[in-house]
Design an enzyme around this catalytic site. Sequence first.
Site, PDB file in Angstrom:
ATOM      1  N   ARG A 110       0.816  -1.208   0.000  1.00 16.07           N
ATOM      2  CA  ARG A 110       0.000   0.000   0.000  1.00 16.07           C
ATOM      3  C   ARG A 110       0.853   1.263   0.000  1.00 16.07           C
ATOM      4  O   ARG A 110       0.323   2.358  -0.132  1.00 16.07           O
ATOM      5  CB  ARG A 110      -0.923   0.009   1.223  1.00 16.07           C
ATOM      6  CG  ARG A 110      -1.888  -1.171   1.295  1.00 16.07           C
ATOM      7  CD  ARG A 110      -2.895  -0.967   2.407  1.00 16.07           C
ATOM      8  NE  ARG A 110      -3.680   0.228   2.170  1.00 16.07           N
ATOM      9  CZ  ARG A 110      -4.746   0.279   1.396  1.00 16.07           C
ATOM     10  NH1 ARG A 110      -5.159  -0.789   0.767  1.00 16.07           N
ATOM     11  NH2 ARG A 110      -5.412   1.402   1.238  1.00 16.07           N
ATOM     12  N   ARG A 169       9.027   5.575  -5.468  1.00 12.67           N
ATOM     13  CA  ARG A 169       9.495   6.071  -6.753  1.00 12.67           C
ATOM     14  C   ARG A 169      11.013   6.242  -6.734  1.00 12.67           C
ATOM     15  O   ARG A 169      11.581   6.690  -5.741  1.00 12.67           O
ATOM     16  CB  ARG A 169       8.873   7.436  -7.073  1.00 12.67           C
ATOM     17  CG  ARG A 169       7.362   7.514  -6.949  1.00 12.67           C
ATOM     18  CD  ARG A 169       6.654   6.895  -8.146  1.00 12.67           C
ATOM     19  NE  ARG A 169       5.255   7.245  -8.159  1.00 12.67           N
ATOM     20  CZ  ARG A 169       4.293   6.589  -7.534  1.00 12.67           C
ATOM     21  NH1 ARG A 169       4.611   5.524  -6.815  1.00 12.67           N
ATOM     22  NH2 ARG A 169       3.032   6.968  -7.598  1.00 12.67           N
ATOM     23  N   ARG A 196      -9.315  -0.852  13.937  1.00 13.92           N
ATOM     24  CA  ARG A 196      -8.823   0.506  14.093  1.00 13.92           C
ATOM     25  C   ARG A 196      -9.937   1.466  13.692  1.00 13.92           C
ATOM     26  O   ARG A 196     -10.654   1.226  12.724  1.00 13.92           O
ATOM     27  CB  ARG A 196      -7.593   0.747  13.207  1.00 13.92           C
ATOM     28  CG  ARG A 196      -6.954   2.118  13.368  1.00 13.92           C
ATOM     29  CD  ARG A 196      -5.639   2.178  12.598  1.00 13.92           C
ATOM     30  NE  ARG A 196      -5.836   2.128  11.164  1.00 13.92           N
ATOM     31  CZ  ARG A 196      -6.015   3.201  10.396  1.00 13.92           C
ATOM     32  NH1 ARG A 196      -6.038   4.391  10.924  1.00 13.92           N
ATOM     33  NH2 ARG A 196      -6.168   3.068   9.087  1.00 13.92           N
ATOM     34  N   ARG A 252      -2.553  12.480  10.437  1.00 14.90           N
ATOM     35  CA  ARG A 252      -2.708  13.289   9.223  1.00 14.90           C
ATOM     36  C   ARG A 252      -3.536  14.535   9.498  1.00 14.90           C
ATOM     37  O   ARG A 252      -4.298  14.588  10.466  1.00 14.90           O
ATOM     38  CB  ARG A 252      -3.408  12.481   8.115  1.00 14.90           C
ATOM     39  CG  ARG A 252      -2.673  11.258   7.679  1.00 14.90           C
ATOM     40  CD  ARG A 252      -3.322  10.611   6.459  1.00 14.90           C
ATOM     41  NE  ARG A 252      -4.533   9.871   6.793  1.00 14.90           N
ATOM     42  CZ  ARG A 252      -5.188   9.083   5.939  1.00 14.90           C
ATOM     43  NH1 ARG A 252      -4.753   8.957   4.699  1.00 14.90           N
ATOM     44  NH2 ARG A 252      -6.270   8.433   6.315  1.00 14.90           N
ATOM     45  N   GLU A 264      -6.577  14.126  12.048  1.00 11.45           N
ATOM     46  CA  GLU A 264      -6.966  12.719  12.179  1.00 11.45           C
ATOM     47  C   GLU A 264      -6.127  11.992  13.217  1.00 11.45           C
ATOM     48  O   GLU A 264      -4.901  12.041  13.180  1.00 11.45           O
ATOM     49  CB  GLU A 264      -6.821  12.017  10.823  1.00 11.45           C
ATOM     50  CG  GLU A 264      -7.097  10.526  10.845  1.00 11.45           C
ATOM     51  CD  GLU A 264      -6.847   9.874   9.506  1.00 11.45           C
ATOM     52  OE1 GLU A 264      -6.302   8.746   9.492  1.00 11.45           O
ATOM     53  OE2 GLU A 264      -7.163  10.485   8.462  1.00 11.45           O
TER      54      GLU A 264
END
Length: 381
Positions: free
Chosen positions: A178, A182, A256, A287, A310
């Site tokens: 997930r 790069r 969660r 976040r 969050e």
Amino acid sequence: MQISDYKYVIAGSGFLGSVLAERIASVLKKPVLVLEKRGHIGGNCYSETDPETGIEFHKYGTHIFHTSNERVWNYINQFTSFNQYRHQVLTTHEGKVYQLPINLETINSFFSLSLKPFEVEEFLHQQAAKENISDTSSFEAKAISLVGRQLYEAFIRGYSAKQWQTDPAKLPADLLSRLPFRKNYDENYYFSTYQGVPSNGYTAIFENLLSDPLIDVRLNTDFFDVKDQLAADATIIYSGPLDRYFNYSLGKLNWRTLQFEKQVVGVEDYQGTSVMNFADVAVPYTRQHEPRHLHPERSYTKEKTIVFTEYSKADDGSEPFYPIPNAENIALAKEYRKLVGQEKNLIVAGRLGDYKYYDMHETINRALEIFDDQIKTLHTS
């Protein structure tokens, strides 16, 4: 119609339940009852407009639709159009902002280097070789074997520990899939062919999916409160927590959940991006979301913006968002799936029902497969 009159009953109005309701009504031409314990449709993808700022936001955290599945893309585009939003995430570590996913800019900035793309692989190999890891079955070991300990400690370990409420050494390695990576300066978070945010918001999708007159949606109705009223031969499609369906008879799965704190800020643009991660364990939240960035095609107020902070929390099953896929939970979920197989006319699926961390497009695909492989078969048998 009375509850006992329905031959198809769906618990939950998220993507799994709504897609299956749409298919049953439009293809089979059969009445279907959708039971939703919340006061709105759409599950955790529900969106609404903030009355103070006029900014549309996703009530349960930022949702970006992305897929390379042609069938899913063609299906969902019957019910919405998408804007041209492309997801970019930034992360803050020790007071400095970096690109996420880890890319060449992240690496060069973190190590004060000027590597070229063709030099990245050898550099990371040297970083990983310092740890001499042979067993990569855990999330932590796999991550270190790919990017080395320094990048792991800075950008992955703390965030993952907060997000999953679990030591990353106890998480399975496949969760790492997930986290894109790069070796160039590509800042696009997803590899998917198609990507965007629904032009009219997520709630409009569910309104369209559930618009058939054959679909009866009952809000503020808990499936378990009316379960005894269902017809004995009704096909039940349950998308709630897997362990809850069986009254926790084998034990409780771990989940969660998320908690959001809303703040209206008197500036046009607070953080410059829709999602800012916070990698350090010392920062209690994971976040911050600024939803105005999800719709660059819209003209929102320049006087103020909204930000949602969050927090990831362990959950007792009352408001689960995500499964925690450690070895113990995966084993217990398998035992519950055996119980599902012993039930007649019962389908348990979705992120909570399958105890799998599905993205939206994966949930839609799961629903389409269930309809083709199971429900149409039951209908014709």
